[in-house]
Design a protein around this motif. Structure first.
Motif, mmCIF file in Angstrom:
data_model
loop_
_atom_site.group_PDB
_atom_site.id
_atom_site.type_symbol
_atom_site.label_atom_id
_atom_site.label_comp_id
_atom_site.label_asym_id
_atom_site.label_seq_id
_atom_site.Cartn_x
_atom_site.Cartn_y
_atom_site.Cartn_z
ATOM 1 N N ASP A 115 -57.518 32.631 -45.977
ATOM 2 C CA ASP A 115 -58.521 31.648 -45.608
ATOM 3 C C ASP A 115 -58.445 30.495 -46.600
ATOM 4 O OD1 ASP A 115 -61.530 31.491 -44.176
ATOM 5 O OD2 ASP A 115 -61.336 30.487 -46.111
ATOM 6 N N LEU A 116 -58.097 29.321 -46.087
ATOM 7 C CA LEU A 116 -57.972 28.158 -46.958
ATOM 8 C C LEU A 116 -59.054 27.158 -46.587
ATOM 9 C CD1 LEU A 116 -55.623 27.817 -49.077
ATOM 10 C CD2 LEU A 116 -54.773 26.025 -47.589
ATOM 11 N N LYS A 117 -60.077 27.057 -47.448
ATOM 12 C CA LYS A 117 -61.203 26.152 -47.205
ATOM 13 C C LYS A 117 -61.751 26.331 -45.789
ATOM 14 C CE LYS A 117 -59.560 22.663 -50.423
ATOM 15 N NZ LYS A 117 -59.261 21.243 -50.618
ATOM 16 N N GLY A 118 -61.888 27.595 -45.381
ATOM 17 C CA GLY A 118 -62.480 27.880 -44.077
ATOM 18 C C GLY A 118 -61.498 27.891 -42.920
ATOM 19 N N LEU A 119 -60.227 27.623 -43.187
ATOM 20 C CA LEU A 119 -59.224 27.652 -42.116
ATOM 21 C C LEU A 119 -58.259 28.819 -42.329
ATOM 22 C CD1 LEU A 119 -58.277 23.878 -41.732
ATOM 23 C CD2 LEU A 119 -59.928 25.197 -40.425
ATOM 24 N N LYS A 120 -57.934 29.502 -41.225
ATOM 25 C CA LYS A 120 -57.015 30.628 -41.311
ATOM 26 C C LYS A 120 -55.576 30.113 -41.240
ATOM 27 C CE LYS A 120 -56.366 35.115 -39.083
ATOM 28 N NZ LYS A 120 -56.932 36.145 -39.936
ATOM 29 N N ILE B 154 -65.552 28.866 -38.324
ATOM 30 C CA ILE B 154 -66.976 28.501 -38.401
ATOM 31 C C ILE B 154 -67.339 27.569 -37.241
ATOM 32 C CG2 ILE B 154 -68.834 27.585 -39.825
ATOM 33 C CD1 ILE B 154 -67.192 28.233 -42.284
ATOM 34 N N GLU B 155 -66.444 26.628 -36.938
ATOM 35 C CA GLU B 155 -66.704 25.738 -35.805
ATOM 36 C C GLU B 155 -66.764 26.545 -34.515
ATOM 37 O OE1 GLU B 155 -63.909 22.470 -35.847
ATOM 38 O OE2 GLU B 155 -64.948 21.491 -37.512
ATOM 39 N N GLU B 156 -65.895 27.558 -34.445
ATOM 40 C CA GLU B 156 -65.871 28.426 -33.270
ATOM 41 C C GLU B 156 -67.198 29.185 -33.153
ATOM 42 O OE1 GLU B 156 -63.815 28.660 -30.944
ATOM 43 O OE2 GLU B 156 -64.416 30.536 -29.975
#
Ligand code: GDP
Ligand code: MN
Length: 381
Positions: A80-85, A234-236
């Motif tokens: 997880d990089l700053k909230g992105l997989k 998180i957006e999802e």
């Protein structure tokens, strides 16, 4: 629209910009296989996600052997990089770095021109350089009819602190980057770092290009690279809960009602020195349940340092909002400061509910005060 580093390099490569040898992998086995194809030992494995500062966040790692590259690939893929997989990595032939320069171009809304920037302080976060020592970044606005002129390039290289012996070569990079920028309808294009290798050659070790969304209709090749927002969990999650949430780079959560108010809140928090973590609009007439959901979603982001709730009650009732905040606070065990500014419909009831909750919620009476308080509290430790 953002594109990945490997895609930006593909674009720049077409314009003659030297880029490292490399390929994209989606599994550790592929990482190993690609590394085995390199002449030289050193391998770089780079997370391909739409965020900056991957190096500092642990998304870029060096390896000395294909086996080590596979190991590193295992660590980066899925992280997880700053909230992105991370789903893809770029596996590149490693470089022996002597110096790192910065080359960048942005569409500057104030001058209504493309502004070209050059600095010898490459590699690190350029925003940091801009804040600390702005004189180290040379800038020139380009007249669109005349294009990037040779005298401007000479000025940029001189003022940007580029080694004299490299000016001719850097000039080639700038010219190619400018044409790529124009022809891709970019809003931003950066080579950071532009690496001077120990052998004295120049190569684009990192590349970033953002495309103007309004031009995607005539940039079919680039538009095909658009990826669904599902990449951001998180957006999802926010979408599932019916919330309008956009993830940003910072660490202060922002919740408000109405897009205009939320945008203004982002600006005011930034002006006070805070870095907004998100945009979240709970909309008009939100009930307690929606507010509770909003707080939960905002707190999902790792490294969040504080949350500011900014409500101007019209159709939205401040007492409903207060009830939602308290519901969320009771069930969530919130570890970061929460500043709440309520104004408008039922404001007195709202404030009374918050005050009598016994919870650690910090009240503010204006947006400016709320921003000041959340910045102070969030960055206190
Ligand atoms: P960013 O952090 O997302 O901007 O990713 P970059 O691609 O710019 O990499 C960050 C830093 O990692 C660079 O400034 C370099 O110092 C280092 N780095 C990247 N590629 C190499 C490489 O091939 N060799 C070495 N030694 N360092 C590298
Ligand atoms: Mn970089």
């Amino acid at each position: 629209m953002k594109i990945h580093e490997y895609q930006a390099k593909q674009v720049l490569g077409k314009y003659g910009v030297p880029i490292p040898e490399g390929r994209v992998a989606t599994s550790p086995e592929q990482v190993k296989a690609i590394a085995e194809g390199f002449r030289d030992g050193l391998v770089v494995v780079k997370a391909q996600v739409h965020v900056g500062g991957r190096g500092k966040a642990g998304g870029i790692k060096l390896a000395k052997t294909p086996a080590e590259a596979e190991e590193v690939g295992k660590q980066i893929l899925g992280m997880d990089l700053k909230g992105l997989k991370v789903k893809k990595v770029l596996v590149e032939q490693g470089l022996a770095i002597d110096k790192e320069y910065y080359l960048g171009m942005i569409l500057d809304r104030d001058s209504k021109r493309i502004v070209v920037m050059v600095s010898s302080e490459g590699g690190v976060d350029i925003e940091e350089v801009a804040a600390r020592s702005p004189e180290k970044i040379a800038k020139v606005a380009i007249n669109p009819t005349l294009g990037l002129a040779d005298h401007q390039i000479r000025h940029l290289c001189f003022a940007g602190g580029i080694d004299k012996s490299l000016v001719k070569e850097v000039s080639r990079f700038l010219k190619a980057l400018y044409v790529a920028f124009r022809e891709s309808d970019a809003s931003l294009a950066e080579i950071n770092p532009l690496v001077v290798t120990k052998a004295g050659t120049l190569i684009a070790a990192d590349a970033k290009i953002n495309i103007d969304d309004n031009a995607l209709f005539r940039q079919a090749d680039l538009a095909a690279w658009q990826e669904s927002e599902d990449d951001n969990p998180i957006e999802e999650e926010a979408r599932k809960r019916g919330l309008t949430y956009v993830s940003l780079d910072g660490d202060i959560g922002i919740i408000g009602n109405g897009a205009g108010l939320v945008m203004t809140s982002l600006d005011v928090v930034s002006r006070e020195g805070g870095k907004p973590a998100n945009f979240l609009d709970i909309g008009g007439g939100a009930k307690a349940e929606v507010v509770r959901n909003a707080l939960e979603v905002v707190l999902l982001k790792p490294d969040i340092k504080g949350v500011v709730v900014n409500i101007f009650g019209g159709i939205t009732r401040c007492d409903e909002v207060a009830r939602g905040i308290i519901d969320a606070a009771r069930s969530l065990d919130i570890k970061v400061p929460v500043v709440v500014r309520l104004e408008g419909t039922s404001v007195e009831e709202g404030k009374a509910i918050l005050a009598s909750s016994g919870l650690n919620l910090v009240p503010a009476s204006t947006m400016r005060e709320a921003a000041r308080k959340i910045v102070e509290l969030s960055y206190a430790a």
